[in-house]
Design a protein around this motif. Structure first.
Motif: not given
Length: 132
Positions: A19-26, A72-75, A112-117
């Motif tokens: 698994t990777i965790e990323v923000h979708l920028l565009r 765009k925007g969520p993790i 994701k709705t909760t963020f650790i990082r």
């Protein structure tokens, strides 16, 4: 159950169930102007907690599967994706990242709705005029 997260900088060519965790920028639709605007892929820029940016691609055949689930925007947590070599020139390449991520039918995308990082929501990079 422990979930093992991998960083974008550690990706190599191959299939990943990690698994990777990323923000979708565009994200945008890539169209072939030589073929009347035919849709080629859904392209995106992803960033992780270390400010590493990588390009992502959704093949035209899988586009509808992901188009409704991405914004765009969520993790997002991604798993089950492929990492491939960049296409050779003269194809368009937006980043210096060595590998793009390619989504496939088995790719899991979970918002994701909760963020650790902390993952940045923007990244700017200046390029010397001599490289333009």
């Amino acid at each position: 159950m422990v979930i093992y997260y991998i960083l974008l900088a550690d990706l190599k060519v191959g299939h990943y169930s990690n698994t990777i965790e990323v923000h979708l920028l565009r994200f945008w639709e890539a169209r072939n102007v030589r073929k009347g605007g035919e849709l080629m892929s859904l392209d995106m820029l992803l960033i992780n907690e270390n400010s590493t940016v990588i390009q992502g691609f959704v093949n035209v055949n899988c586009q509808f599967m992901f188009m409704q689930r991405l914004s765009k925007g969520p993790i997002y947590k991604l798993s089950g994706f492929n990492v491939t070599h960049n296409p050779p020139p003269p194809n368009f390449r937006m980043l210096d990242a060595p590998f793009p991520i390619r989504f496939n039918n088995g790719t899991s995308v979970v918002k994701k709705t909760t963020f650790i990082r902390f993952i940045p929501t923007e990244l700017f990079r200046f390029i010397p005029w001599s490289k333009v």
